[in-house]
Motif scaffolding. Structure first.
Motif, mmCIF file in Angstrom:
data_model
loop_
_atom_site.group_PDB
_atom_site.id
_atom_site.type_symbol
_atom_site.label_atom_id
_atom_site.label_comp_id
_atom_site.label_asym_id
_atom_site.label_seq_id
_atom_site.Cartn_x
_atom_site.Cartn_y
_atom_site.Cartn_z
ATOM 1 N N UNK A 1 0.814 -1.210 0.000
ATOM 2 C CA UNK A 1 0.000 0.000 0.000
ATOM 3 C C UNK A 1 0.852 1.266 0.000
ATOM 4 N N UNK A 2 2.163 1.144 0.314
ATOM 5 C CA UNK A 2 3.017 2.326 0.349
ATOM 6 C C UNK A 2 4.437 1.964 0.766
ATOM 7 N N UNK A 3 5.219 2.991 1.066
ATOM 8 C CA UNK A 3 6.614 2.798 1.480
ATOM 9 C C UNK A 3 6.924 3.693 2.677
ATOM 10 N N UNK A 4 7.771 3.206 3.564
ATOM 11 C CA UNK A 4 8.163 3.960 4.753
ATOM 12 C C UNK A 4 8.831 5.267 4.344
ATOM 13 N N UNK A 5 8.535 6.345 5.085
ATOM 14 C CA UNK A 5 9.137 7.637 4.790
ATOM 15 C C UNK A 5 9.197 8.519 6.017
ATOM 16 N N UNK A 6 9.317 9.805 5.785
ATOM 17 C CA UNK A 6 9.392 10.784 6.871
ATOM 18 C C UNK A 6 8.647 12.048 6.471
ATOM 19 N N UNK A 7 7.492 11.879 5.831
ATOM 20 C CA UNK A 7 6.695 13.026 5.424
ATOM 21 C C UNK A 7 5.872 13.535 6.603
ATOM 22 N N UNK B 1 4.825 15.781 9.884
ATOM 23 C CA UNK B 1 5.534 16.201 11.098
ATOM 24 C C UNK B 1 6.295 15.028 11.693
ATOM 25 N N UNK B 2 7.397 14.665 11.060
ATOM 26 C CA UNK B 2 8.206 13.532 11.481
ATOM 27 C C UNK B 2 9.662 13.963 11.544
ATOM 28 N N UNK B 3 10.404 13.429 12.530
ATOM 29 C CA UNK B 3 11.814 13.796 12.683
ATOM 30 C C UNK B 3 12.757 12.822 11.996
ATOM 31 N N UNK B 4 12.229 11.762 11.382
ATOM 32 C CA UNK B 4 13.057 10.795 10.691
ATOM 33 C C UNK B 4 12.208 9.647 10.178
ATOM 34 N N UNK B 5 12.769 8.821 9.285
ATOM 35 C CA UNK B 5 11.983 7.737 8.683
ATOM 36 C C UNK B 5 11.422 6.760 9.713
ATOM 37 N N UNK B 6 10.157 6.462 9.601
ATOM 38 C CA UNK B 6 9.487 5.435 10.406
ATOM 39 C C UNK B 6 8.070 5.288 9.869
ATOM 40 N N UNK B 7 7.397 4.243 10.300
ATOM 41 C CA UNK B 7 5.973 4.078 9.993
ATOM 42 C C UNK B 7 5.169 4.343 11.248
ATOM 43 N N UNK B 8 4.262 5.304 11.167
ATOM 44 C CA UNK B 8 3.286 5.545 12.231
ATOM 45 C C UNK B 8 2.062 4.680 11.924
ATOM 46 N N UNK B 9 1.661 3.856 12.893
ATOM 47 C CA UNK B 9 0.596 2.867 12.643
ATOM 48 C C UNK B 9 -0.419 2.904 13.780
ATOM 49 N N UNK B 10 -1.684 2.857 13.393
ATOM 50 C CA UNK B 10 -2.768 2.803 14.383
ATOM 51 C C UNK B 10 -3.792 1.742 13.992
ATOM 52 N N UNK B 11 -4.318 1.063 15.002
ATOM 53 C CA UNK B 11 -5.494 0.213 14.850
ATOM 54 C C UNK B 11 -6.646 0.951 15.520
ATOM 55 N N UNK B 12 -7.664 1.291 14.764
ATOM 56 C CA UNK B 12 -8.715 2.173 15.247
ATOM 57 C C UNK B 12 -10.044 1.456 15.448
ATOM 58 N N UNK B 13 -10.750 1.900 16.481
ATOM 59 C CA UNK B 13 -12.153 1.551 16.691
ATOM 60 C C UNK B 13 -12.927 2.850 16.605
ATOM 61 N N UNK B 14 -13.513 3.112 15.439
ATOM 62 C CA UNK B 14 -14.114 4.409 15.209
ATOM 63 C C UNK B 14 -13.026 5.464 15.194
ATOM 64 N N UNK B 15 -13.125 6.444 16.096
ATOM 65 C CA UNK B 15 -12.107 7.487 16.185
ATOM 66 C C UNK B 15 -11.113 7.240 17.313
#
Length: 499
Positions: free
Chosen positions: A154-160, A162-176
């Motif tokens: 679905x994509x590639x790891x980056x640092x776009x 408000x990020x201070x360096x390459x990583x993947x921010x990941x969340x598992x959500x229930x609604x909001x």
């Protein structure tokens, strides 16, 4: 707490179920660990204000959002935005690494513009009010409305953003709200390094060994991908080809009557096709977000490639000379299939709606008129598999249950069912042009003509509908609305009269 069962993989035996169908009315590895790299943090709030944290155990069977076997370290902190349940993933040389879907679903966000906050990011809806979010990507490889399978790129790891360096921010959500993350049926422990068990199987089928009848094939998304062919009364045979982020495709590239292996690498839009002698050829075709298809578009015996473009629901077929043809068909969240529905040697198009477990198949007759038929088969959430299960030259339908690794095959009665379908199509058009009194004009002209109109009457009253739109006649029928005895009676009469 109990977690949802993870999806079954090809490491267990493939079970094939062949149900008894009514007369068909359509012609038809131990993973290696890696030391984590330097950690990078989010500095935004990612949303307006703080998100609440949820103590709910996910109903979705999430896997890590990385290819099979890759080891990643997941961290958080009390001030993590939008909640401490969000995961920041890192490993050595992580910038640009593939990010894959943690579970199957429909893309609801695919932001390709880097404007702060999450930067470039993707959200996938998994149903049950649950979703997953992937932030700070360097590249987005999907479109809104597209249905994705677990393990799909679905994509590639980056640092776009408000990020201070390459990583993947990941969340598992229930609604909001952000849930505490679970992977492979276990609650995640922050600060630990885990190897991804996102080793998903992709079902296919084809006549690999030249026995007329198609064999089920499983593409397993390990770091070095494999195709495993299930053979009747023989041991399965496994071929190594491609990588876990490639998309598989089968086709008779050399025209020898056997299906061969193929892959499409989304990052480069490149097909790599392997012939029976092991030689390979490459074709760059389509866009990165397109999904591969293949078929004998002109009926010359050799298959060519093509793509399905989810954003516009468009099939794009490439001929041997590089020219293309396009057909708009289906919706963005449909899964594309191809097959020879009527046995004329040319490949036809189709789509499968996972939400309703329904195929929609397209035929073009000798006059250029399009025909569309809807065929319910499988269960909601199944994956489509089409192939010639009985070796009669016509492509049949199938459905793969990812949770149980069971393939159900739908076998058509042939040739009587094909003949019956042709009569219904022709007759419905004929009656539409001349009028309802036509039966009286043909009265007394034999039992075959009586059968013909009995068929029209049955389907017209109980299960047949059609709509004319410009040059297309769209039709569908519901066998669940027609008594089984009526279908069997008509089929028996047609079989006797056609001898």
């Amino acid at each position: 707490m109990t977690a949802p069962a993870p999806r079954m993989t090809g490491r267990r035996a493939l079970a094939v179920v062949v149900p008894v169908a009514l007369a068909t009315l359509l012609a038809t590895a131990v993973p290696s660990l890696a030391e984590p790299g330097s950690k990078a943090a989010d500095t935004e709030p990612d949303r307006k204000g703080k998100a609440s944290s949820s103590s709910k155990t996910p109903e979705t069977a999430f896997e890590m959002p990385f290819p099979c076997g890759e080891a990643w370290t997941g961290t958080t902190r009390a001030s993590h935005s939008p909640s401490p349940n969000a995961v920041d993933w890192n490993r050595t040389d992580d910038d640009g690494r593939p990010v894959v879907a943690a579970a199957p679903g429909v893309v609801t966000t695919a932001n390709t513009v880097d404007h702060g906050s999450y930067g470039k990011w993707v959200v996938i809806d998994h149903g049950n009010n649950e979703s997953s979010l992937y932030g700070h990507l360097s590249q987005v490889r999907v479109k809104v409305g597209q249905r994705v399978d677990q393990g799909q790129l679905i994509g590639n790891v980056g640092s776009t953003g408000n990020s201070t360096g390459p990583h993947l921010h990941f969340e598992e959500r229930d609604g909001s709200s952000d849930m505490w993350p679970w992977f492979h049926g276990s609650k995640f422990v922050f600060g630990t390094t885990q190897a991804s068990a996102n080793c998903v199987d992709v079902p296919l089928a084809g006549d690999i060994f030249g026995g007329a009848e198609a064999e089920p094939v499983i593409f397993t998304r390990t770091s070095t991908a494999t195709f495993t062919v299930k053979r009747l009364k023989k041991k399965p045979r496994t071929f190594t080809f491609g990588s876990g982020t490639d998309d598989p495709v089968l086709g008779d590239w050399d025209g020898d009557g056997h299906a061969n292996l193929g892959i499409r690498t989304p990052a480069t839009s490149t097909f790599t096709l392997r012939d029976a002698d092991g030689s390979t050829s490459t074709i760059v075709f389509g866009r990165k977000v397109d999904k591969p298809i293949a078929g004998d578009w002109d009926g010359d015996g050799s298959w060519e490639v093509g793509v399905f473009r989810p954003r516009t629901a468009t099939f794009i077929m490439r001929a041997a000379d590089g020219t293309t043809s396009r057909v708009s068909f289906g919706t963005p969240d449909d899964l594309a299939v191809t097959g020879d529905w009527n046995g004329d040697g040319e490949t036809d198009l189709g789509v499968y709606d996972q939400a309703t477990a329904t195929y929609t198949l397209r035929l073009v007759d000798s006059d250029g008129l399009e025909w569309f038929a809807t065929v319910p088969f499988g269960e909601i959430g199944n994956l489509p598999v089409v192939a010639d299960w009985d070796g009669n030259g016509k492509t049949d339908l199938g459905a793969w249950d990812p949770a149980t690794a069971v393939l159900s095959e739908r076998h058509a009665k042939a040739p009587t069912s094909a003949k019956a379908a042709e009569w219904i199509m022709m007759g419905k058009m004929f009656l539409g042009g001349i009028g309802a009194n036509i039966r009286g004009q043909f009265a007394g002209q034999g039992e075959l003509m009586d059968l013909y109109f009995d068929m029209l009457s049955l389907f017209g009253e109980k299960g047949f509908s059609h709509r004319i739109d410009r040059s297309s006649l769209r039709f569908s029928w519901r066998t669940d609305r027609i008594p089984k005895a009526d279908i069997e009676s008509l089929d028996a009469r047609f079989s006797r009269l056609s001898k």
